[in-house]
Design an enzyme around this catalytic site. Structure first.
Site, PDB file in Angstrom:
ATOM      1  N   ASN A  99      -5.833   3.789   2.035  1.00 35.05           N
ATOM      2  CA  ASN A  99      -6.265   2.907   0.959  1.00 35.05           C
ATOM      3  C   ASN A  99      -5.484   3.136  -0.339  1.00 35.05           C
ATOM      4  O   ASN A  99      -5.261   2.198  -1.104  1.00 35.05           O
ATOM      5  CB  ASN A  99      -7.764   3.129   0.704  1.00 35.05           C
ATOM      6  CG  ASN A  99      -8.225   2.567  -0.620  1.00 35.05           C
ATOM      7  OD1 ASN A  99      -8.283   1.352  -0.806  1.00 35.05           O
ATOM      8  ND2 ASN A  99      -8.545   3.459  -1.558  1.00 35.05           N
ATOM      9  N   TYR A 123       5.705  -3.629  -5.045  1.00 37.53           N
ATOM     10  CA  TYR A 123       4.388  -3.735  -4.403  1.00 37.53           C
ATOM     11  C   TYR A 123       4.441  -4.665  -3.193  1.00 37.53           C
ATOM     12  O   TYR A 123       3.950  -4.326  -2.111  1.00 37.53           O
ATOM     13  CB  TYR A 123       3.350  -4.229  -5.412  1.00 37.53           C
ATOM     14  CG  TYR A 123       1.931  -4.193  -4.895  1.00 37.53           C
ATOM     15  CD1 TYR A 123       1.258  -2.987  -4.744  1.00 37.53           C
ATOM     16  CD2 TYR A 123       1.264  -5.368  -4.548  1.00 37.53           C
ATOM     17  CE1 TYR A 123      -0.045  -2.949  -4.267  1.00 37.53           C
ATOM     18  CE2 TYR A 123      -0.037  -5.337  -4.075  1.00 37.53           C
ATOM     19  CZ  TYR A 123      -0.688  -4.132  -3.940  1.00 37.53           C
ATOM     20  OH  TYR A 123      -1.980  -4.095  -3.462  1.00 37.53           O
ATOM     21  N   LYS A 157       3.926  -3.249   0.685  1.00 42.81           N
ATOM     22  CA  LYS A 157       2.805  -3.804   1.444  1.00 42.81           C
ATOM     23  C   LYS A 157       3.298  -4.579   2.669  1.00 42.81           C
ATOM     24  O   LYS A 157       2.691  -4.524   3.744  1.00 42.81           O
ATOM     25  CB  LYS A 157       1.938  -4.700   0.558  1.00 42.81           C
ATOM     26  CG  LYS A 157       1.057  -3.934  -0.416  1.00 42.81           C
ATOM     27  CD  LYS A 157       0.074  -3.033   0.304  1.00 42.81           C
ATOM     28  CE  LYS A 157      -0.849  -2.295  -0.638  1.00 42.81           C
ATOM     29  NZ  LYS A 157      -1.763  -1.356   0.065  1.00 42.81           N
ATOM     30  N   THR A 195     -11.383  -3.749  -9.716  1.00 46.63           N
ATOM     31  CA  THR A 195     -11.004  -2.335  -9.662  1.00 46.63           C
ATOM     32  C   THR A 195     -10.089  -1.985 -10.830  1.00 46.63           C
ATOM     33  O   THR A 195      -9.667  -2.846 -11.598  1.00 46.63           O
ATOM     34  CB  THR A 195     -10.256  -2.029  -8.352  1.00 46.63           C
ATOM     35  OG1 THR A 195      -9.050  -2.810  -8.328  1.00 46.63           O
ATOM     36  CG2 THR A 195     -11.107  -2.365  -7.137  1.00 46.63           C
TER      37      THR A 195
END
Length: 241
Positions: free
Chosen positions: A79, A146, A150, A182
């Site tokens: 995660n 990113y 990913k 978040t």
């Protein structure tokens, strides 16, 4: 009793998953730099996940405290991830790039290798879940690192399933949690428009209360992992479940 190994467990989705697994009376090995949960079934490993060095030793020490014979399912949930650096690649520092790739891509691979080696004789369900993103499927302006890490992690997940088709008790999943409320989202909203041209869109999601709560996403993933015989895809999106 099941064993959950969860990275990035000090906040957000990782924290929600840790709390949920413990509430359901499972064992949890969490890996993050800080920890707020004290529980007899919780084994926390303090570690900076932008490096693999020393982590395997910590994992084996934690495993020495667990009766693996009583474990009827094993879950690795990769995660932990970072969104920064955001912007154009020529402006990134080399160290920033290396840490980002290690955290988002390299360490999940090392952890997957460790899991498959450590539990190769177990016949119970063994699942690796790599937390994914829509950024794994589509390019997003100013998110080159990113999106790339990913996307790479999704391909690694797909390859694991191809490599281990013969192992009937094993599954690897990419799980996209949607846009959650978040700290990562807070980081995105703090970016200047010069660094991230789409920042206003993310501010609007917060203002319109369109961010998913981490505990709801955690429940969706947990429920999916409880029925491994029904898992028939390699990519799941919480918004389509």
């Amino acid at each position: 009793m099941q064993l959950f190994i969860i990275t990035g467990a000090s906040r957000g989705l990782g924290l929600a998953l840790t709390e949920l697994a413990l509430n359901e009376k499972h064992l949890v090995i969490s890996i993050s730099r800080t920890n707020t949960i004290i529980h007899p079934s919780h084994f926390h490993l303090s570690h900076n996940l932008s490096t693999w060095k020393g982590l395997e030793t910590k994992l084996m020490k934690a495993m020495g405290k667990i009766d693996v014979k009583k474990v009827r399912a094993i879950h690795l949930i990769n995660n932990a991830a970072a969104i920064e650096p955001i912007g154009e690649i020529q402006d990134f520092d080399q160290t920033e790039i290396e840490k980002h790739i290690a955290l988002n891509f390299t360490t999940p691979i090392f952890l997957s290798r460790w899991l498959l080696n450590t539990f190769k004789k177990k016949t119970c369900p063994v699942t690796i879940t790599n937390i994914s993103s829509g950024a794994a499927l589509h390019p997003i302006i100013n998110w080159s690192l990113y999106c790339s890490t990913k996307s790479g992690l999704k391909m690694f997940t797909d390859c694991l399933n191809e490599d281990f088709k013969h192992r009937k008790n094993f599954r690897a999943l990419s799980f996209a949690p949607g846009v959650m409320d978040t700290d990562m989202q807070a980081t995105i909203r703090k970016q200047s428009k010069q660094k991230f041209k789409n920042v206003e869109r993310f501010k609007e999601l917060k203002d319109k209360r369109q961010l998913l709560p981490p505990d709801k996403v955690a429940r969706g993933l947990y429920d999916l992992l409880q029925s491994p015989e029904k898992v028939d895809q390699t990519f799941y999106d919480i918004r389509e479940m």
